[in-house]
Design an enzyme around this catalytic site. Structure first.
Site, PDB file in Angstrom:
ATOM      1  N   PHE A 251       0.834  -1.217   0.000  1.00 12.04           N
ATOM      2  CA  PHE A 251       0.000   0.000   0.000  1.00 12.04           C
ATOM      3  C   PHE A 251       0.862   1.257   0.000  1.00 12.04           C
ATOM      4  CE2 PHE A 251      -2.950  -3.217   0.855  1.00 12.04           C
ATOM      5  CZ  PHE A 251      -4.185  -2.753   0.480  1.00 12.04           C
ATOM      6  N   GLY A 255      -0.433   6.452  -6.955  1.00 13.46           N
ATOM      7  CA  GLY A 255      -1.394   6.221  -8.032  1.00 13.46           C
ATOM      8  C   GLY A 255      -2.424   7.323  -8.093  1.00 13.46           C
ATOM      9  N   GLY A 259      -9.896   4.011  -4.483  1.00 16.75           N
ATOM     10  CA  GLY A 259     -11.317   3.920  -4.834  1.00 16.75           C
ATOM     11  C   GLY A 259     -11.814   2.584  -4.354  1.00 16.75           C
ATOM     12  N   CYS A 262     -14.820  -0.326  -0.757  1.00 19.51           N
ATOM     13  CA  CYS A 262     -14.646  -0.247   0.704  1.00 19.51           C
ATOM     14  C   CYS A 262     -14.015   1.042   1.206  1.00 19.51           C
ATOM     15  CB  CYS A 262     -13.840  -1.449   1.183  1.00 19.51           C
ATOM     16  SG  CYS A 262     -14.743  -2.996   1.015  1.00 19.51           S
ATOM     17  N   LYS A 323      -9.402  -1.538  -9.488  1.00 18.92           N
ATOM     18  CA  LYS A 323      -8.098  -2.199  -9.438  1.00 18.92           C
ATOM     19  C   LYS A 323      -8.148  -3.389 -10.381  1.00 18.92           C
ATOM     20  CE  LYS A 323      -8.951  -5.151  -5.422  1.00 18.92           C
ATOM     21  NZ  LYS A 323      -8.465  -5.586  -4.126  1.00 18.92           N
TER      22      LYS A 323
HETATM   23  N1  LIG Z   1     -16.313  -6.093  -1.602  1.00 13.64           N
HETATM   24  C1  LIG Z   1     -15.280  -6.234  -0.785  1.00 13.64           C
HETATM   25  O1  LIG Z   1     -14.132  -6.340  -1.217  1.00 13.64           O
HETATM   26  C2  LIG Z   1     -15.483  -6.251   0.702  1.00 13.64           C
HETATM   27  C3  LIG Z   1     -14.427  -6.628   1.534  1.00 13.64           C
HETATM   28  C4  LIG Z   1     -14.629  -6.672   2.906  1.00 13.64           C
HETATM   29  C5  LIG Z   1     -15.866  -6.307   3.438  1.00 13.64           C
HETATM   30  N2  LIG Z   1     -16.875  -5.923   2.611  1.00 13.64           N
HETATM   31  C6  LIG Z   1     -18.186  -5.584   3.207  1.00 13.64           C
HETATM   32  O2  LIG Z   1     -19.064  -6.683   2.989  1.00 13.64           O
HETATM   33  C7  LIG Z   1     -20.396  -6.200   2.792  1.00 13.64           C
HETATM   34  C8  LIG Z   1     -20.934  -6.723   1.477  1.00 13.64           C
HETATM   35  O3  LIG Z   1     -20.152  -6.176   0.429  1.00 13.64           O
HETATM   36  P1  LIG Z   1     -20.244  -6.718  -1.061  1.00 13.64           P
HETATM   37  O4  LIG Z   1     -19.196  -6.019  -1.837  1.00 13.64           O
HETATM   38  O5  LIG Z   1     -20.269  -8.194  -1.033  1.00 13.64           O
HETATM   39  O6  LIG Z   1     -21.709  -6.162  -1.458  1.00 13.64           O
HETATM   40  P2  LIG Z   1     -22.564  -6.462  -2.776  1.00 13.64           P
HETATM   41  O7  LIG Z   1     -23.356  -5.240  -3.009  1.00 13.64           O
HETATM   42  O8  LIG Z   1     -21.686  -7.021  -3.832  1.00 13.64           O
HETATM   43  O9  LIG Z   1     -23.551  -7.648  -2.332  1.00 13.64           O
HETATM   44  C9  LIG Z   1     -24.599  -7.507  -1.420  1.00 13.64           C
HETATM   45  C10 LIG Z   1     -25.682  -8.517  -1.808  1.00 13.64           C
HETATM   46  O10 LIG Z   1     -26.657  -8.582  -0.770  1.00 13.64           O
HETATM   47  C11 LIG Z   1     -27.933  -8.776  -1.375  1.00 13.64           C
HETATM   48  N3  LIG Z   1     -28.979  -8.431  -0.390  1.00 13.64           N
HETATM   49  C12 LIG Z   1     -29.273  -7.229   0.139  1.00 13.64           C
HETATM   50  N4  LIG Z   1     -30.269  -7.343   1.053  1.00 13.64           N
HETATM   51  C13 LIG Z   1     -30.598  -8.647   1.113  1.00 13.64           C
HETATM   52  C14 LIG Z   1     -31.537  -9.403   1.876  1.00 13.64           C
HETATM   53  N5  LIG Z   1     -32.342  -8.826   2.790  1.00 13.64           N
HETATM   54  N6  LIG Z   1     -31.611 -10.729   1.665  1.00 13.64           N
HETATM   55  C15 LIG Z   1     -30.819 -11.329   0.766  1.00 13.64           C
HETATM   56  N7  LIG Z   1     -29.878 -10.663   0.025  1.00 13.64           N
HETATM   57  C16 LIG Z   1     -29.777  -9.345   0.204  1.00 13.64           C
HETATM   58  C17 LIG Z   1     -27.877  -7.894  -2.586  1.00 13.64           C
HETATM   59  O11 LIG Z   1     -28.856  -8.271  -3.545  1.00 13.64           O
HETATM   60  C18 LIG Z   1     -26.441  -8.150  -3.072  1.00 13.64           C
HETATM   61  O12 LIG Z   1     -26.382  -9.229  -3.993  1.00 13.64           O
HETATM   62  C19 LIG Z   1     -20.296  -4.679   2.875  1.00 13.64           C
HETATM   63  O13 LIG Z   1     -20.602  -4.270   4.165  1.00 13.64           O
HETATM   64  C20 LIG Z   1     -18.854  -4.402   2.570  1.00 13.64           C
HETATM   65  O14 LIG Z   1     -18.390  -3.217   3.163  1.00 13.64           O
HETATM   66  C21 LIG Z   1     -16.715  -5.902   1.253  1.00 13.64           C
END
Ligand SMILES: NC(=O)c1ccc[n+]([C@@H]2O[C@H](COP(=O)([O-])OP(=O)(O)OC[C@H]3O[C@@H](n4cnc5c(N)ncnc54)[C@H](O)[C@@H]3O)[C@@H](O)[C@H]2O)c1
Length: 433
Positions: A251, A255, A259, A262, A323
């Protein structure tokens, strides 16, 4: 162990697939019928290397399935994971907990026996206690809550999940600890650190970790800006700094600003949590501000390369996802830079190995091409925005020959001024050099 995973996004789907690979019986639930239909047909709705194969293997074993019916998945489950989105709430920067609380209410109504309700979504401190209240209001059976924030990186998600630096679990009862220990048993056996804490500490760890990483990126980006003025090269500076074991080289690459799904939302949410508790997160607030300035500085670099005006110029942009190795476009720097270029009257030609499906709706008025060589055709400036592997070893001579004026803004520092000049580029600008 029978597990229900609510939400099949980047985190829920990877976690569900990996838990089933640990040997657990996992039912993944989503509200989105298209996603569930795709998953039931064996297709992965997102781009994540290795996920489709691992999913197919575990579906074939009978341990992994997908449904729209939350009650069916939750009934009989010993652990129910909430992995729904927590985007920035419009207007105030707070994490939007609508989806988490809606899921909690549905879970409460669907519980048929004792289960641990585990929040994997990134949620502000205090949320797990609210989840417990919401579940309790709807449930007739006993349950515990646990906070189990996720640290996987998109693009390397399976490896991160299977071989994590650590697993953090916040909980309050021995019964919940037993369930969570059983779930992560394969990782215990391989001696990956599992850190048990209280609920608030687990919630805090996730925000503190992300804000720290965003700060590290922003710090090096700010140093890069100074390097440009004083004649230092940020690549040498990063290397010299990163070799210090107390700092580390991760990190620390300059760049176009952080973005993704998270860092932007989690830094804003942490700032908001600080304000609510009258402990302003001054460093994080500054990081958010500086990161916006950095994105604007990238735009200035491109405009400068166009002799001060991009109107009517053709700009080839390599990479739009936030990314490499993901199709995720959430808060990608491209979403700031490209619309501004289009707004200034530039013709933008884009290539990205996975970004088009998401990007088409988000980036109107641009021309999508199949690869870097097509994008470069007739361009006045080439902008390297996302460092996909296929952009790291381009035939720069071929690119330069295709361009109207061979000029490069390498916003990921994957080339050097010397090699660009050798290939026929008349101008090369990087970041911090
Ligand atoms: N994307 C990452 O790299 C990452 C890494 C660590 C933590 N997180 C955290 O994890 C969480 C999820 O992130 P993500 O990127 O997977 O989100 P995302 O938007 O890709 O997926 C969320 C999913 O939840 C579904 N959903 C919403 N409400 C629902 C319900 N009541 N019942 C069933 N399904 C439901 C949505 O349709 C969607 O498919 C967030 O809080 C994020 O901050 C994400």
């Amino acid at each position: 162990m029978k597990i229900a995973m609510i939400g099949t996004g980047y985190v829920g789907l990877v976690s569900g697939v990996c838990f089933s690979d640990f040997g657990h019986e996992v039912v993944c639930v989503d509200k989105n019928p298209d996603k569930i239909a795709q998953l039931q047909a064996g297709q992965v709705p997102i781009f994540e290397p290795g996920l489709e194969e691992l999913m197919a293997k575990n579906v074939a074993s009978g341990r992994l399935s997908f449904t729209l019916d939350l009650a069916e998945a939750v009934g009989g489950a010993e652990a129910v994971f909430i992995a729904v989105g927590t985007p920035t709430r419009r207007g105030d920067g707070h994490a939007d907990l609508t989806y988490v609380m809606a899921a909690a209410a549905e879970i409460g109504a669907a519980l048929t026996g004792y289960a641990v309700i585990v929040t994997k979504s990134t949620v502000p401190v205090g949320t797990n206690r609210k989840v417990a209240e919401v579940v309790a209001a709807a449930s007739k059976v006993a349950f515990d809550v646990a906070s189990n924030p996720e640290f996987l990186r998109e693009g390397a998600a399976i490896d991160d999940f299977m071989r994590p630096d650590r697993v953090v679990v916040g909980l309050e009862t021995q019964k919940a600890r037993k369930v969570m220990s059983d779930i992560y048993r394969p990782l215990f056996l391989r001696e990956f650190p599992v850190v048990f804490t209280g609920l608030e500490s687990a919630e805090m760890i996730k925000y503190a970790a992300n804000a720290f990483l965003a700060t590290k990126i922003t710090f090096i980006n700010e140093i890069a800006a100074l390097c440009e003025r004083v004649g230092a090269d940020i690549k040498d500076v990063s290397k010299g700094m990163g070799l210090d074991g107390r700092i580390g080289n991760k990190f620390l690459h300059a760049g176009p600003g952080y973005g993704g799904s998270c860092f932007p939302k989690d830094t804003k949410a942490l700032a908001r949590i600080g304000q609510e508790h009258a402990v302003p997160m001054q460093i994080t607030e500054t990081v958010i501000k500086v990161n916006e300035e950095i994105k604007r500085r990238m735009l200035d670099k491109i405009v400068d390369l166009c002799d001060g005006g991009v109107n009517g110029k053709t700009i080839a942009v390599l990479g739009v996802t936030f990314k490499p190795n993901t199709d995720d476009m959430r808060d990608a720097p491209s979403l700031t830079i490209i619309p501004a270029l289009v707004g200034f009257g530039a013709k933008v030609r884009v290539a990205d190995p996975q970004g088009r499906r998401e990007g088409e709706a988000l980036l109107p008025g641009i021309k999508w091409t199949d690869n870097a060589y097509q994008a470069a055709q007739g361009a006045d400036v080439l902008v390297v925005l996302t460092e996909w592997n296929e952009f790291r070893a381009l035939d720069l001579e071929r690119i330069a020959r295709k361009m109207a004026t061979p000029r490069m803004a390498d916003l990921r520092n994957i080339y050097s001024r010397e090699e660009a000049a050798e290939a026929g580029f008349e101008t090369y600008v990087g970041v911090g050099r």
